[in-house]
Design a protein around this motif. Sequence first.
Motif, PDB file in Angstrom:
ATOM      1  N   TYR A 186       0.635  -1.359   0.132  1.00 49.30           N
ATOM      2  CA  TYR A 186      -0.061  -0.166  -0.062  1.00 49.30           C
ATOM      3  C   TYR A 186       0.905   1.201  -0.006  1.00 49.30           C
ATOM      4  O   TYR A 186       0.423   2.215  -0.615  1.00 49.30           O
ATOM      5  CB  TYR A 186      -0.895  -0.010   1.250  1.00 49.30           C
ATOM      6  CG  TYR A 186      -1.937   1.185   1.091  1.00 49.30           C
ATOM      7  CD1 TYR A 186      -2.769   1.430   0.162  1.00 49.30           C
ATOM      8  CD2 TYR A 186      -2.093   1.938   2.514  1.00 49.30           C
ATOM      9  CE1 TYR A 186      -3.697   2.260   0.131  1.00 49.30           C
ATOM     10  CE2 TYR A 186      -3.059   2.917   2.235  1.00 49.30           C
ATOM     11  CZ  TYR A 186      -3.929   3.122   1.326  1.00 49.30           C
ATOM     12  OH  TYR A 186      -4.521   4.418   1.282  1.00 49.30           O
ATOM     13  N   GLU A 187       1.887   1.385   0.810  1.00 44.17           N
ATOM     14  CA  GLU A 187       2.739   2.464   0.823  1.00 44.17           C
ATOM     15  C   GLU A 187       3.267   2.436  -0.529  1.00 44.17           C
ATOM     16  O   GLU A 187       3.335   3.955  -1.206  1.00 44.17           O
ATOM     17  CB  GLU A 187       4.339   2.148   1.550  1.00 44.17           C
ATOM     18  CG  GLU A 187       5.074   3.425   1.667  1.00 44.17           C
ATOM     19  CD  GLU A 187       6.231   3.033   2.809  1.00 44.17           C
ATOM     20  OE1 GLU A 187       6.418   3.784   3.537  1.00 44.17           O
ATOM     21  OE2 GLU A 187       7.089   2.415   2.330  1.00 44.17           O
ATOM     22  N   GLY A 188       3.546   1.466  -1.491  1.00 45.03           N
ATOM     23  CA  GLY A 188       4.186   1.644  -2.912  1.00 45.03           C
ATOM     24  C   GLY A 188       3.019   2.133  -3.777  1.00 45.03           C
ATOM     25  O   GLY A 188       3.471   3.097  -4.572  1.00 45.03           O
ATOM     26  N   ILE A 189       1.805   1.735  -3.451  1.00 40.08           N
ATOM     27  CA  ILE A 189       0.768   2.430  -4.216  1.00 40.08           C
ATOM     28  C   ILE A 189       0.566   3.859  -4.170  1.00 40.08           C
ATOM     29  O   ILE A 189       0.401   4.758  -5.147  1.00 40.08           O
ATOM     30  CB  ILE A 189      -0.678   1.624  -3.767  1.00 40.08           C
ATOM     31  CG1 ILE A 189      -0.506   0.313  -4.367  1.00 40.08           C
ATOM     32  CG2 ILE A 189      -1.887   2.306  -4.594  1.00 40.08           C
ATOM     33  CD1 ILE A 189      -1.745  -0.527  -4.099  1.00 40.08           C
ATOM     34  N   LEU A 190       0.704   4.185  -2.646  1.00 40.25           N
ATOM     35  CA  LEU A 190       0.459   5.598  -2.663  1.00 40.25           C
ATOM     36  C   LEU A 190       1.775   6.451  -3.069  1.00 40.25           C
ATOM     37  O   LEU A 190       1.459   7.756  -3.282  1.00 40.25           O
ATOM     38  CB  LEU A 190       0.408   6.024  -0.931  1.00 40.25           C
ATOM     39  CG  LEU A 190      -0.899   5.364  -0.237  1.00 40.25           C
ATOM     40  CD1 LEU A 190      -0.645   5.645   1.153  1.00 40.25           C
ATOM     41  CD2 LEU A 190      -2.144   5.732  -1.117  1.00 40.25           C
ATOM     42  N   LYS A 191       2.907   5.898  -3.012  1.00 41.05           N
ATOM     43  CA  LYS A 191       4.152   6.544  -3.481  1.00 41.05           C
ATOM     44  C   LYS A 191       4.139   6.763  -5.097  1.00 41.05           C
ATOM     45  O   LYS A 191       4.642   7.736  -5.872  1.00 41.05           O
ATOM     46  CB  LYS A 191       5.394   6.017  -2.959  1.00 41.05           C
ATOM     47  CG  LYS A 191       5.814   6.190  -1.370  1.00 41.05           C
ATOM     48  CD  LYS A 191       6.950   5.304  -1.258  1.00 41.05           C
ATOM     49  CE  LYS A 191       7.505   5.677   0.178  1.00 41.05           C
ATOM     50  NZ  LYS A 191       7.846   7.079   0.243  1.00 41.05           N
ATOM     51  N   VAL A 242       4.286  12.846  -7.225  1.00 40.88           N
ATOM     52  CA  VAL A 242       4.522  14.276  -7.431  1.00 40.88           C
ATOM     53  C   VAL A 242       4.280  15.323  -6.382  1.00 40.88           C
ATOM     54  O   VAL A 242       5.110  16.073  -5.917  1.00 40.88           O
ATOM     55  CB  VAL A 242       4.000  14.924  -8.825  1.00 40.88           C
ATOM     56  CG1 VAL A 242       4.006  16.322  -9.063  1.00 40.88           C
ATOM     57  CG2 VAL A 242       4.500  14.100 -10.050  1.00 40.88           C
ATOM     58  N   VAL A 243       3.274  15.082  -5.745  1.00 37.36           N
ATOM     59  CA  VAL A 243       2.727  16.043  -4.622  1.00 37.36           C
ATOM     60  C   VAL A 243       3.067  15.742  -3.542  1.00 37.36           C
ATOM     61  O   VAL A 243       3.103  16.602  -2.617  1.00 37.36           O
ATOM     62  CB  VAL A 243       0.950  16.218  -4.933  1.00 37.36           C
ATOM     63  CG1 VAL A 243       0.546  16.851  -6.152  1.00 37.36           C
ATOM     64  CG2 VAL A 243       0.194  14.671  -4.682  1.00 37.36           C
ATOM     65  N   GLU A 244       3.134  14.403  -3.094  1.00 36.52           N
ATOM     66  CA  GLU A 244       3.513  13.772  -1.783  1.00 36.52           C
ATOM     67  C   GLU A 244       4.900  12.980  -1.980  1.00 36.52           C
ATOM     68  O   GLU A 244       4.821  11.791  -1.494  1.00 36.52           O
ATOM     69  CB  GLU A 244       2.567  12.910  -1.197  1.00 36.52           C
ATOM     70  CG  GLU A 244       1.364  13.874  -1.038  1.00 36.52           C
ATOM     71  CD  GLU A 244       1.296  15.007   0.267  1.00 36.52           C
ATOM     72  OE1 GLU A 244       2.481  15.185   0.777  1.00 36.52           O
ATOM     73  OE2 GLU A 244       0.215  15.738   0.469  1.00 36.52           O
ATOM     74  N   PRO A 245       5.997  13.519  -2.103  1.00 35.05           N
ATOM     75  CA  PRO A 245       7.170  12.801  -2.361  1.00 35.05           C
ATOM     76  C   PRO A 245       7.797  12.197  -0.943  1.00 35.05           C
ATOM     77  O   PRO A 245       8.574  11.020  -0.958  1.00 35.05           O
ATOM     78  CB  PRO A 245       8.186  13.474  -2.972  1.00 35.05           C
ATOM     79  CG  PRO A 245       7.794  14.831  -2.410  1.00 35.05           C
ATOM     80  CD  PRO A 245       6.192  14.872  -2.561  1.00 35.05           C
TER      81      PRO A 245
END
Length: 486
Positions: A283-288, A293-296
């Motif tokens: 899930y962390e990978g999905i969000l990253k 761009v907006v939440e690096p």
Amino acid sequence: MSELAKLSPQPLWDIFAKICSIPHPSHHEEALATHIIEWSKQKGFHVERDQVGNILIRKAATKGYEDRKAVVLQAHLDMVPQKNNDTVHDFTKDPIRPYINGEWVTAEGTTLGADNGVGMASALAVLADDSVEHGPLEVLLTMTEETGMDGAFGLQAGWLQADILINTDSEEEGEIYMGCAGGVDFTVTFDLAREAIPQGYKTFTMTLKGLKGGHSGGDVHLGLGNANKLLARFLAGHQEDLGLKLLEFTGGTVRNAIPREGHVIIAVPADKVTELTALRARYEGILKNELAVVEPNLVLLLEETQTKLQALTEDCQKRFVFFLNAAPNGVIRMSDVAKGVVETSLNEGVVTMTDKQAEVIFLVRSLIDSGKNYVVNMLTSISKLAQAKYKAEGSYPGWQPDADSPVMHLVSETYQKLFGKTPNVMVIHAGLECGLFKKPYPDMDMVSIGPTIRGAHSPDERVHIASVGEYWKLLTAVLKAIPVKN
């Protein structure tokens, strides 16, 4: 504070440094108010307060400007208290620590309070600087704007003598605001039923952090991550296949800031721990990937923990988690009239949980009342489906744009003369107090200007140094150009 003494214009930066040194989060503005009142008296200005604590300071016109229309410069006294998780800071006791970072002024680990501290400093600097030429002048400093516009709601007719109001709470140099969104708070309450954690379960704390956060109106169109929504998405997607039990959910601190951090305490069967660990990483990978761009800097942490909390019952947990996941958030509609401006939005701003109750607070904004009502209706519908209590309160009106506003045209023309370029005349998707001022003062001509501020309502808040100088030039030139009163 000495670092800010290098900056121009003075005394604006000196006054802002002093404001930073006096704690003034929402509901704790009294120390700053007391300082400003004493300062005004020492300067020989007329100063008074109304029944809700607003401060009004009057200064006579510069010689030769006595026949000009009277102007009130307006700012709010409070600031949004947000800090990084690893920053030790008590906003009710500790000073803000500003410093220069390249072209910007920012603060050490906390919000800076440039919103609206720079505007407040500019109004007080006009009072202090006798070289600024102006007609009859008032300065209005309002109480507790950030958490409910208390001062604006309490402003009484007949107190102000001015014909024109210049609001200093905008956050983009080169833009002139002539309208803003209205808003309403929507609070949902769940009565919680709990039960013992089953035998053979292990408990974990899952923390989402590293998000930028920001202003829930001015930054809502940027697609920033909302910690509450992102944690709810994980829970809703995996609570059944993991046999997951929810013990605690906490995220966000104020309803007008996009939540930067949140955490949940969960329990899973011992034989599901490996799967939970893998799902966290996935899930962390999905969000990253989605928010690259907006939440690096986002991170999703999982650590085993010990707790005496009981778990929510299955029915209670599902209603709560599915509600958080299904609730609308962010931009609902863009404006057809004001191109490029958000018309309607909301922020799932704060989630708190005690042993017996959970509370979710939204801030709904819209340029039009029907848009605000539409979102309230949506939230009411899913609250009923979730069998939760709900209430809408603290509604405040938008500021209806007036394309024929004389002061708006004056500011625009003055800007063009000063800088040789055309400013953008805008409607802002944030709550300015002007809409509320129109009730007791329906005939007052209003406009809003300010310097460039980024990351307001977050610890990344910063104000662009050069833009403060340009804003000051514009403000003082406008005051000099105010026309004669008919």
